[in-house]
Enzyme design. Structure first.
Site, PDB file in Angstrom:
ATOM      1  N   CYS A 198     152.771  -9.377  44.552  1.00  0.00           N
ATOM      2  CA  CYS A 198     152.470  -8.896  43.211  1.00  0.00           C
ATOM      3  C   CYS A 198     151.067  -8.311  43.200  1.00  0.00           C
ATOM      4  O   CYS A 198     150.143  -8.888  43.784  1.00  0.00           O
ATOM      5  CB  CYS A 198     152.574 -10.051  42.217  1.00  0.00           C
ATOM      6  SG  CYS A 198     152.218  -9.608  40.513  1.00  0.00           S
ATOM      7  N   LEU A 199     150.915  -7.186  42.522  1.00  0.00           N
ATOM      8  CA  LEU A 199     149.590  -6.570  42.413  1.00  0.00           C
ATOM      9  C   LEU A 199     148.599  -7.480  41.704  1.00  0.00           C
ATOM     10  O   LEU A 199     147.399  -7.390  41.953  1.00  0.00           O
ATOM     11  CB  LEU A 199     149.696  -5.244  41.657  1.00  0.00           C
ATOM     12  CG  LEU A 199     150.542  -4.170  42.326  1.00  0.00           C
ATOM     13  CD1 LEU A 199     150.712  -2.973  41.393  1.00  0.00           C
ATOM     14  CD2 LEU A 199     149.930  -3.745  43.641  1.00  0.00           C
ATOM     15  N   GLU A 209     159.303  -6.919  37.252  1.00  0.00           N
ATOM     16  CA  GLU A 209     158.545  -6.312  36.150  1.00  0.00           C
ATOM     17  C   GLU A 209     158.999  -6.847  34.794  1.00  0.00           C
ATOM     18  O   GLU A 209     158.179  -7.063  33.902  1.00  0.00           O
ATOM     19  CB  GLU A 209     158.636  -4.785  36.203  1.00  0.00           C
ATOM     20  CG  GLU A 209     158.126  -4.153  37.488  1.00  0.00           C
ATOM     21  CD  GLU A 209     156.760  -4.650  37.958  1.00  0.00           C
ATOM     22  OE1 GLU A 209     155.895  -4.976  37.117  1.00  0.00           O
ATOM     23  OE2 GLU A 209     156.555  -4.724  39.184  1.00  0.00           O
TER      24      GLU A 209
END
Length: 166
Positions: A89-90, A132
């Site tokens: 995950c960013l 998301e």
């Protein structure tokens, strides 16, 4: 518009259930442009609005050349067939853990004209759609990990320079 700065694990916006998009105006268009430009950077598959500090139900995706966005997305179908797939995950950089996801997912939402949009994905795109949408519901992929893996992930995250509460 711009590539936006990311929010990291520990930031309360990432654990907040997002509000629906109700205005389809210039600010919403700017948000979508920023989401698309920010997800274009190499190594990025998806980006949800809370990851750039905006608590609205919107995300962009960029998987295998398929680039797009969805406003007010809801998962409407998941395959019964699942697999544990490596996930990162960013907002939780440098960590990567196997996460159980459906192999196929369908998301329904709207575009900037408030027209219906349906995105169907298999494999990595299915994973992205689920990941998301989780963000918009105030969930990180870490919340889906088995107890021992989650404990390990949280311990690792707290030791990173990017950890929000440092």
């Amino acid at each position: 518009m711009a590539v936006r700065e990311l929010r990291y694990f520990g930031d309360p916006v990432l654990k907040t259930v997002c509000d629906p998009v109700t205005r389809f105006d210039k600010p919403t268009e700017s948000l979508v442009t920023d989401l698309l430009e920010t997800v274009e950077k190499p190594g990025r598959a998806g980006l949800a609005a809370p990851q750039i500090g905006i608590s609205l139900r919107a995300f962009s995706y960029n998987v295998d050349g398929e680039i797009g966005y969805v406003l007010n997305p809801e998962i409407v179908e998941l395959s019964e067939e699942t697999h544990a797939i490596g996930e990162g995950c960013l907002s939780v950089p440098e960590l990567w853990f196997p996460t159980v996801r459906a192999k196929r997912a369908v998301v329904r939402g709207v575009d900037l004209r408030n027209e219906p949009v349906v995105v169907e994905g298999k494999g990595v795109l299915a994973q992205c759609l689920q990941h998301e949408t989780d963000h918009l519901d105030g969930m990180l992929y870490l919340d889906r990990l088995a107890k021992d893996e989650k404990r390990e992930a949280l311990r690792e995250a707290r030791g990173k320079d990017w950890f929000w509460n440092r």
